[in-house]
Design an enzyme around this catalytic site. Structure first.
Site, PDB file in Angstrom:
ATOM      1  N   LYS A 256      17.885 -72.594  11.414  1.00 50.17           N
ATOM      2  CA  LYS A 256      17.952 -73.669  10.420  1.00 50.17           C
ATOM      3  C   LYS A 256      17.797 -75.004  11.136  1.00 50.17           C
ATOM      4  O   LYS A 256      18.600 -75.349  11.990  1.00 50.17           O
ATOM      5  CB  LYS A 256      19.298 -73.636   9.682  1.00 50.17           C
ATOM      6  CG  LYS A 256      19.590 -74.884   8.832  1.00 50.17           C
ATOM      7  CD  LYS A 256      20.956 -74.829   8.133  1.00 50.17           C
ATOM      8  CE  LYS A 256      21.302 -76.172   7.477  1.00 50.17           C
ATOM      9  NZ  LYS A 256      22.607 -76.153   6.775  1.00 50.17           N
ATOM     10  N   ASP A 261      21.295 -83.808   7.124  1.00 50.71           N
ATOM     11  CA  ASP A 261      21.711 -83.264   5.833  1.00 50.71           C
ATOM     12  C   ASP A 261      22.613 -84.258   5.118  1.00 50.71           C
ATOM     13  O   ASP A 261      23.814 -84.310   5.371  1.00 50.71           O
ATOM     14  CB  ASP A 261      22.442 -81.924   6.051  1.00 50.71           C
ATOM     15  CG  ASP A 261      22.857 -81.293   4.731  1.00 50.71           C
ATOM     16  OD1 ASP A 261      22.376 -81.757   3.666  1.00 50.71           O
ATOM     17  OD2 ASP A 261      23.654 -80.321   4.772  1.00 50.71           O
ATOM     18  N   LYS A 268      26.646 -85.903  -0.025  1.00 47.18           N
ATOM     19  CA  LYS A 268      27.922 -85.690   0.660  1.00 47.18           C
ATOM     20  C   LYS A 268      28.722 -86.993   0.665  1.00 47.18           C
ATOM     21  O   LYS A 268      28.138 -88.070   0.618  1.00 47.18           O
ATOM     22  CB  LYS A 268      27.662 -85.299   2.127  1.00 47.18           C
ATOM     23  CG  LYS A 268      27.143 -83.907   2.340  1.00 47.18           C
ATOM     24  CD  LYS A 268      26.970 -83.648   3.844  1.00 47.18           C
ATOM     25  CE  LYS A 268      26.375 -82.276   4.090  1.00 47.18           C
ATOM     26  NZ  LYS A 268      27.263 -81.177   3.679  1.00 47.18           N
ATOM     27  N   ASP A 279      22.772 -80.787  12.072  1.00 46.41           N
ATOM     28  CA  ASP A 279      22.548 -79.672  11.148  1.00 46.41           C
ATOM     29  C   ASP A 279      21.263 -78.897  11.480  1.00 46.41           C
ATOM     30  O   ASP A 279      20.842 -78.029  10.730  1.00 46.41           O
ATOM     31  CB  ASP A 279      22.522 -80.198   9.705  1.00 46.41           C
ATOM     32  CG  ASP A 279      22.917 -79.128   8.693  1.00 46.41           C
ATOM     33  OD1 ASP A 279      23.563 -78.141   9.088  1.00 46.41           O
ATOM     34  OD2 ASP A 279      22.553 -79.286   7.511  1.00 46.41           O
ATOM     35  N   ARG A 342      20.178 -72.371   3.266  1.00 48.37           N
ATOM     36  CA  ARG A 342      19.724 -71.038   2.859  1.00 48.37           C
ATOM     37  C   ARG A 342      18.309 -71.087   2.287  1.00 48.37           C
ATOM     38  O   ARG A 342      17.556 -70.110   2.386  1.00 48.37           O
ATOM     39  CB  ARG A 342      20.738 -70.419   1.885  1.00 48.37           C
ATOM     40  CG  ARG A 342      20.943 -71.183   0.618  1.00 48.37           C
ATOM     41  CD  ARG A 342      22.276 -70.865  -0.063  1.00 48.37           C
ATOM     42  NE  ARG A 342      23.409 -71.522   0.600  1.00 48.37           N
ATOM     43  CZ  ARG A 342      24.674 -71.384   0.228  1.00 48.37           C
ATOM     44  NH1 ARG A 342      24.979 -70.602  -0.812  1.00 48.37           N
ATOM     45  NH2 ARG A 342      25.639 -71.999   0.859  1.00 48.37           N
TER      46      ARG A 342
END
Ligand code: BES
Ligand code: MN
Ligand code: ZN
Length: 490
Positions: A256, A261, A268, A279, A342
């Site tokens: 990943k 992010d 966030k 990330d 994901r």
């Protein structure tokens, strides 16, 4: 850092020698004690040093010894000493004198075996790591003084030979740490892809797919994450063919690579968001592992695939509720744009499965929930294959990058069913790391697969392990290096 092995005893800088439990001296410690007319023993008696692993004391310029400083490092129980304990010893000693003013660190390991000598150098190298490139006002006395390591050992040629592959592994760890540490204005998806391309220098075959290429392949799950970014999303494929037969089914590693992010539209909170420059820790681990394997010319076929994106809020960004179709045709309702990892992974996994791998392993800073479950001590692993999970556990124990297996199951899988699409990208409040893994599970079929959630181990705010810096650890490189050595190279 320069590293050399020498069979002649000559002290000049900081000199270190191991001491075992109950203050049992190594030959080096003994020699130093004699030369200094017992000054070393007296210093020991006046301290709480006993030779326990993790201990170190420094004795400044004892008379009779041509050294600026002497360090005794606790080497623990002599009979139980192993590769990892020697690494820790080397690391602890390096830390003790890194800033001392001495430029050379000499380890007197004269009677110890070649493998121990090589491991001490490896541990010291890992411990010496710093990320100082953006510090322009660092005072000279706050900079490390040690610039070279010399290990005194009985057979320096043999130790040097054992160290050569470890030196490549360390270079892979350093690369991964550097990548994780770089801020996202510097290491954006396009810059990361270039860094991957640079690894051709080590004999890797590197291929970069851009957004046009991925659109053609239908990789819309991955692409949906980068829609709000000013940088183009990339897929980097790094191939190493080290097996006798280039056609032998490879091990595929997937990472990943979310270069930053923000959470996207599901933004966030601001506090701590800066850590999300890390990330891409999964992609960094895969890249570092490929660097290490190519550097030491591993006798195995390994393909590293990293999905590189930036998750930003923007008018063009994916909205909660949007439905995207991944490359294998399954549809996903994106209920939360912060569950983006994901989405990146499933299209990268799909791409990896085209190589018909014998095993596929993904690395990702995937869920905050894994930190709740395991803290920063173990990475979480999930697998559809007991043998693969067992092999990862074994490689974790021998590398020191340990993992802990968590369950998968139909009950968890149900939690990501969607009303409108084949699945949604979040489960409920519970079992957050497991529902994330179940999402990936829907893409891998019967191919032996493991998912390694490194959200708790890719970086740490503090660590007791002297091999690790504060923050970026490079977690996954040593694990994969050992895994390949133990499972693929025979
Ligand atoms: N990158 C984060 C996970 C993360 C959290 C890594 C803390 C390292 C430290 C991931 O993309 C994320 O945001 N996950 C969400 C998932 C949730 C929305 C289902 C999380 O863990 O909160
Ligand atoms: Mn997220
Ligand atoms: Zn993320």
């Amino acid at each position: 850092m320069k590293v050399e092995f020498s069979s002649s005893v000559k002290y000049e800088g900081a000199v270190a020698a191991p001491v075992f439990v109950d203050n049992r001296h190594s030959l080096g410690a003994d020699a130093l004690d004699k030369a200094s007319a017992g000054a070393i023993s007296r210093a020991q008696k006046g301290s709480r040093f006993t030779g326990k692993a993790g201990q170190a004391i420094e004795i400044k310029a004892p008379s009779g010894v041509d050294a600026q400083t002497v360090v005794l490092g606790g080497a623990g129980d002599r009979d139980a000493a192993d590769a990892l304990s020697w690494e820790a010893f080397g690391a602890r000693v390096l830390k003790a004198v890194q800033m001392s003013g001495a430029s050379v660190l000499e380890f007197d390991m004269r009677e110890l075996d070649d493998a121990a000598c090589a491991r001490v150098a490896f541990g010291a190298l890992l411990a010496a790591y710093r990320f100082d490139k953006y510090r322009t006002t660092l005072a000279d006395d706050k900079k490390p003084s040690i610039t070279s390591i010399r290990v005194i050992c009985s057979d320096s040629a043999a130790a040097k030979k054992l160290f050569a592959p470890l030196n490549e592994t360390a270079a892979g760890v350093v690369l991964a740490r550097d990548l994780v540490s770089e801020p996202a204005n510097v290491l954006h998806p396009e810059a990361f892809a270039k860094r991957a391309q640079d690894l051709e220098e080590f004999g890797l075959e590197v291929q970069i797919l851009d957004e046009k290429d991925m659109k053609k392949l239908g990789m819309n799950a991955l692409l949906s994450v980068g829609l709000g970014s000013n940088y183009g999303s990339k897929l980097a494929v790094m191939s190493w063919f080290g097996a006798k037969d280039r056609k032998e089914a490879p091990l595929v590693l997937v990472g990943k690579g979310v270069c930053f992010d923000t959470g996207g539209i599901s933004l966030k909170p601001g506090a701590g968001m800066w850590d999300m420059k890390g990330d891409m820790g999964g992609a960094a681990a895969v890249t570092g592992a490929m660097r290490a394997l190519a550097g030491r010319k591993a006798r195995a076929n390994v393909i590293g695939i990293i999905g590189l994106v930036e998750n930003m809020p923007d008018a063009a960004a994916t909205r909660p509720g949007d439905i995207v179709t991944s490359a294998d045709g399954q549809t996903i309702e994106v209920q939360n744009t912060d569950a983006e990892g994901r989405l990146v992974l499933v299209d990268a996994l799909w791409y990896g499965l085209r190589y018909k791998p014998k095993q596929i392993i993904d690395f990702a800073t995937l869920t905050g929930a894994i930190i709740i479950a395991l803290g920063h001590e173990n990475a979480g692993i999930f697998s559809n294959d007991d043998a693969l999970a067992g092999a990862l556990d074994a490689a974790g124990k021998s590398s020191g990058e340990t993992v802990w297996r968590l369950p998968l199951g139909a009950g968890y899988d149900k939690l990501i069913d969607s009303k409108y699409a084949d699945m949604k990208n979040i489960g409920g409040r519970g079992a957050g790391s497991i529902t994330a893994a179940q999402f990936l599970r829907r893409y891998v079929g019967e191919t032996p697969w493991a998912h390694v959630d490194i959200a708790g181990t890719a970086w740490k705010d503090s660590s007791d392990d002297p091999r690790e810096p504060t923050w970026a650890t490079g977690f996954g490189v040593r694990l994969m290096d050992r895994f390949v050595a133990e499972q693929c190279e025979g």
